[in-house]
Design an enzyme around this catalytic site. Sequence first.
Site, PDB file in Angstrom:
ATOM      1  N   ASP A  15      -4.179  -7.877   1.531  1.00 56.49           N
ATOM      2  CA  ASP A  15      -3.924  -8.399   2.620  1.00 56.49           C
ATOM      3  C   ASP A  15      -5.256  -7.907   3.492  1.00 56.49           C
ATOM      4  O   ASP A  15      -6.173  -8.084   2.953  1.00 56.49           O
ATOM      5  CB  ASP A  15      -2.796  -7.570   3.328  1.00 56.49           C
ATOM      6  CG  ASP A  15      -1.910  -8.637   4.244  1.00 56.49           C
ATOM      7  OD1 ASP A  15      -2.385  -8.855   5.396  1.00 56.49           O
ATOM      8  OD2 ASP A  15      -0.793  -9.197   3.859  1.00 56.49           O
ATOM      9  N   HIS A  33      -2.175  -7.209  10.196  1.00 55.19           N
ATOM     10  CA  HIS A  33      -1.206  -7.721   9.373  1.00 55.19           C
ATOM     11  C   HIS A  33      -1.068  -6.876   8.085  1.00 55.19           C
ATOM     12  O   HIS A  33       0.325  -6.692   7.676  1.00 55.19           O
ATOM     13  CB  HIS A  33      -1.760  -9.120   9.040  1.00 55.19           C
ATOM     14  CG  HIS A  33      -0.756 -10.096   8.400  1.00 55.19           C
ATOM     15  ND1 HIS A  33      -0.707 -10.040   6.963  1.00 55.19           N
ATOM     16  CD2 HIS A  33       0.166 -10.966   8.953  1.00 55.19           C
ATOM     17  CE1 HIS A  33       0.363 -11.200   6.778  1.00 55.19           C
ATOM     18  NE2 HIS A  33       0.507 -11.627   7.774  1.00 55.19           N
ATOM     19  N   ALA A  77       2.609 -19.908  -3.711  1.00 53.18           N
ATOM     20  CA  ALA A  77       4.139 -19.685  -3.962  1.00 53.18           C
ATOM     21  C   ALA A  77       4.604 -21.000  -4.641  1.00 53.18           C
ATOM     22  O   ALA A  77       5.761 -20.701  -5.425  1.00 53.18           O
ATOM     23  CB  ALA A  77       4.904 -19.521  -2.664  1.00 53.18           C
ATOM     24  N   SER A 119       5.853 -13.896   5.979  1.00 48.88           N
ATOM     25  CA  SER A 119       4.752 -12.682   5.548  1.00 48.88           C
ATOM     26  C   SER A 119       5.607 -11.322   5.582  1.00 48.88           C
ATOM     27  O   SER A 119       5.353 -10.592   4.941  1.00 48.88           O
ATOM     28  CB  SER A 119       3.720 -12.761   6.657  1.00 48.88           C
ATOM     29  OG  SER A 119       2.604 -13.313   6.372  1.00 48.88           O
TER      30      SER A 119
END
Length: 622
Positions: free
Chosen positions: A147, A208, A325, A377
């Site tokens: 991240d 984040h 994904a 997220s």
Amino acid sequence: MRLRPLVVCAILLALVPAAPAFADDPTPTATPSPSASQEKLEDGLALDGGTVRAIVELADPGQNAPVASKAAADSVDVVLRPESQPFLVVQGTAEELAALAEDSRITSIHRDRAYPPTAANNLVQIGADQAHAQGFTGTGQAVAVLDTGIDEDHPNFGARIVDEACFSAVDTGVESLCPNGQTSQTGKGAANAMTAKCLADSVNLCEHGTHVAGIAAGDSGVAPGAGIVAVQVFSRVNDESVCGDPSCLLAYESSLRLALDYVAASTQPIAAVNLSLGGMPSETSCDDSEEGAIFKPKVDALLAKGIATVVAAGNEYFEGTSFPACITSTVAVGANDDSDAIADFSNRGAGVDLFAPGVDIESSVPDNQTAVYSGTSMATPHVAGALALLKAQSPQASMTDLIDKLKSTGRPYVYQANNTQVTTPRLDVLAALTGSTPQPPITQTPAPAPEDPDPSDPEPDPSDSSGPSPSPEPTETNPTPVPLPTLTVTVTVTVTPTAPATVCTRGTAGTRMTAKKWAVEVHRSSGKLSDATLSCYLKLVQKASTVFPELTKASSLGTAYRVLKAAKTNREKLDAALLTGWLNWANGTNGTATLKSAEKVRLSAKSTSTALKKAAKSVVPK
């Protein structure tokens, strides 16, 4: 550069035209069959001039150094040469890349894409509080968070950050976020999210990763006993035409590949890799796509080592999943809210493996603070942390079995997607740990779509003499509920921990408008949609499209207006049609197959004027 996010989505390969590629000559000319070297190039690669950052794939990792040396000798700028890796990264023109592709040691050349982050008592809802009370904390396992780095001194992590690394690409207007200023760094401090490069006008762009890590394995997270492997994979982009803001963070494909390899080689007992970022939406599996063919073997190799790759499904309110994904061997996670309903922004459908809490989730952010974020997220680290709990309970079990246990014990959500009934489990970690019977199914009913704008309303006539405004003033007019943009494209930090969070997502009106009407919408707040909503739509277009903004800038309201209005050549007419089609998609219309087919025509250097005109008509029929 790519705005797609994945981590991070697919563009196609390109070659150099021998004559002007888009001359408005209606007479098609014969084109020779592409050579083997031309077949190696991605469509649209440096098609409209200039240079492009590209990944050069090699048949043999041992040829990395000699191929890099030859490229440099031929005046191609080699910007990254990872040792013992089957690729290198270069910056070159279409002609230079075409010449490079003639080397038999090279198998393909494609753009180095960049992806943005995707952005209730959540622990009670999934039973994690009771699991902790029974001694399930994940001790002995770790979660790798790929991240924006981590606040190493945050009290939410104690001494459980067991490893750090940074892989951060550099380019024109793109800066490394590694503390050492280089493109890679490993060891303590390598993923520090408190460096000067993370700050922009006193705002920490790297929040984040700390938030995600806190949900997965913070003291108040799902696996409070698990270790954390923090890997910085983002770069700082200082280009408003790309970001829509002066600066933003994007993760390049090359950085993600190096980070996944780093995790695979780690000696830490890692249960899961968390990827809370996303790229192009896909209605079906993307295993056979260009990106899927590269990333799936890495995901499969991690799975064979007992490490799950858990990925955000995306926040586009889409019946499908975002890249990566959409790779079938990942665990794709959608978001639900406190009322046990699918979050209105979350992607959904048969490609989603699990839902987990993702609305108004409070967790850690840099400078020893907490904040509330919403997005898939936030849902993703719930599942990554849950797998750490299960792996700590059953260290000899295969990761595939543990993933199946989460799926089989989750609370079923029953809903319609792509015109079929779908059942997707909502995470229940306590049931998975104890073998409890799943909670009863919940039938999900989609929220009603807002009232469509009246198509009979007269259109205001924007004044071309004043010109479009790259940064229009915000308007208070907003006749229907519409999604709002976020700070990092898909996740928004609320002003206070108690305020509701918003997510940049597709609209639900489903209204098709013409290029002329969209030009009115984006021109100086003269339409019905708010500037905030339109800016959000443009960010979604950047994720979904392979043309915007790689070939044609449409990152701000001003640049979008110019694309919609400057339709003179056949190429410009196709750009206007494509932008119109993608804006209609962002506004809630379904179907992207025609748009993607038309983009292939736009990306091909061999497309004739007739082909360009036909593609434009297919997207926006008269």
